[in-house]
Design an enzyme around this catalytic site. Sequence first.
Site, short mmCIF file in Angstrom:
data_model
loop_
_atom_site.label_atom_id
_atom_site.label_comp_id
_atom_site.label_asym_id
_atom_site.label_seq_id
_atom_site.Cartn_x
_atom_site.Cartn_y
_atom_site.Cartn_z
N GLY A 115 -5.35 -22.93 37.98
CA GLY A 115 -5.04 -21.64 38.70
C GLY A 115 -6.08 -21.24 39.67
O GLY A 115 -7.24 -21.38 39.16
N CYS A 116 -5.80 -20.86 40.69
CA CYS A 116 -7.07 -20.35 41.52
C CYS A 116 -7.96 -19.25 40.93
O CYS A 116 -9.31 -19.44 41.06
CB CYS A 116 -6.66 -19.79 43.21
SG CYS A 116 -5.31 -18.55 42.84
N ASN A 117 -7.37 -18.33 40.51
CA ASN A 117 -8.21 -17.09 39.67
C ASN A 117 -8.96 -17.68 38.52
O ASN A 117 -9.94 -17.37 38.32
CB ASN A 117 -7.25 -16.11 39.20
CG ASN A 117 -6.77 -15.18 40.38
OD1 ASN A 117 -7.18 -14.97 41.14
ND2 ASN A 117 -5.33 -15.21 40.05
N VAL A 118 -8.24 -18.76 37.89
CA VAL A 118 -8.88 -19.23 36.73
C VAL A 118 -10.13 -19.94 37.12
O VAL A 118 -11.05 -20.10 36.52
CB VAL A 118 -7.93 -20.36 36.19
CG1 VAL A 118 -8.51 -21.03 35.07
CG2 VAL A 118 -6.57 -19.74 35.60
#
EC number: 1.2.1.38
Length: 356
Positions: free
Chosen positions: A159-162
């Site tokens: 995931g991008c936030n991850v």
Amino acid sequence: MPVSVAIAGASGYAGGEVARLVLGHPDLELGALTAHSNAGEPVAAHQPHLAAHPAIADRTFAPTTAAELAGHDVVVLALPHGASGAVAAELEATDPGCIVVDVGADHRLADPQAWRDYYGSEHAGTWTYGMPELLHAGETTAQRQRAELAATRRIAVPGCNVTAVTLGLQPGIAAGLIEVDDVVAVLAVGYSGAGKAPKANLLASEALGSLVPYGVGGTHRHVPEILQNFAVTGAAGARLSFTPVLVPTSRGILATTTARVREGVTEADLRAAWDVYDAEPFVHTLPAGRWPTSGATTGANTALVQLALDARAGRVVVTSALDNLVKGTAGAALQSLNLALGLPETAGLPLTGVSP
């Protein structure tokens, strides 16, 4: 011979970004482009930034079926969460030799119960994690993660936030300099991170001039994935408070993550640990005093990191910036795919952003 790449969900933001990078890659060739509700419609109508390329000009989206995707060297699944698993299973039966890259969430988590808790459906299985820079416990380089990617034919893109939080904090975890029982992450996230589906809260009239938190109170689906990465790096049992905030920009993430430092740790100790990124092509720790901006990463497969020791609070403060659609999604997919194909890891991936 060029490697043929089919993209399922090519009418969305992630699928369109994968297509853009494939079109600029010296060793890849764009194959089938499929969609669900947009099947039969012109590709250029939904991805106008690609319309001038001769490989796009007269194409329409095919329906997303295993039959349309089979026969390619690589299939990229850019589908909503919960949709990739069934398509992947069909491909396993009809075309088991192809490499499949899932930029959705279905194959990221190792714990089936965590998937059920956060996504509410049955787990589709766990694939090799597509973060080449992920540090494993006791290591000072990401050689193990790269070796795993080089040996796989199934890749789950983070995931991008991850990616923003993991890359920001993992050097301190790997070096044993921070406590992980009180990690706090607050992120400013561009609206493309919310997807392309038309929703009232995503209209420009709602978004412009306003900042909106979402997934508050530990409910965001990226929480278990971040904790999973911390555990890989050596911090099992970490506790994380994670709050993303939509900000009125189309792309970009600026994550500020803080954690308590261990007794006696200095800023020099911290900076030495974050020097682990000196050998990385896409992740850069900035010189002291220079802070990342999300705009500096727009269009590039780069992540920019900076840190400071808040001595009064006894905490390290780490800020990390990236383009959620490139390093956060499509760029990570191609970076991992390059490794799986035995190509140079940096092939076809932009190092420079656009400004202003």
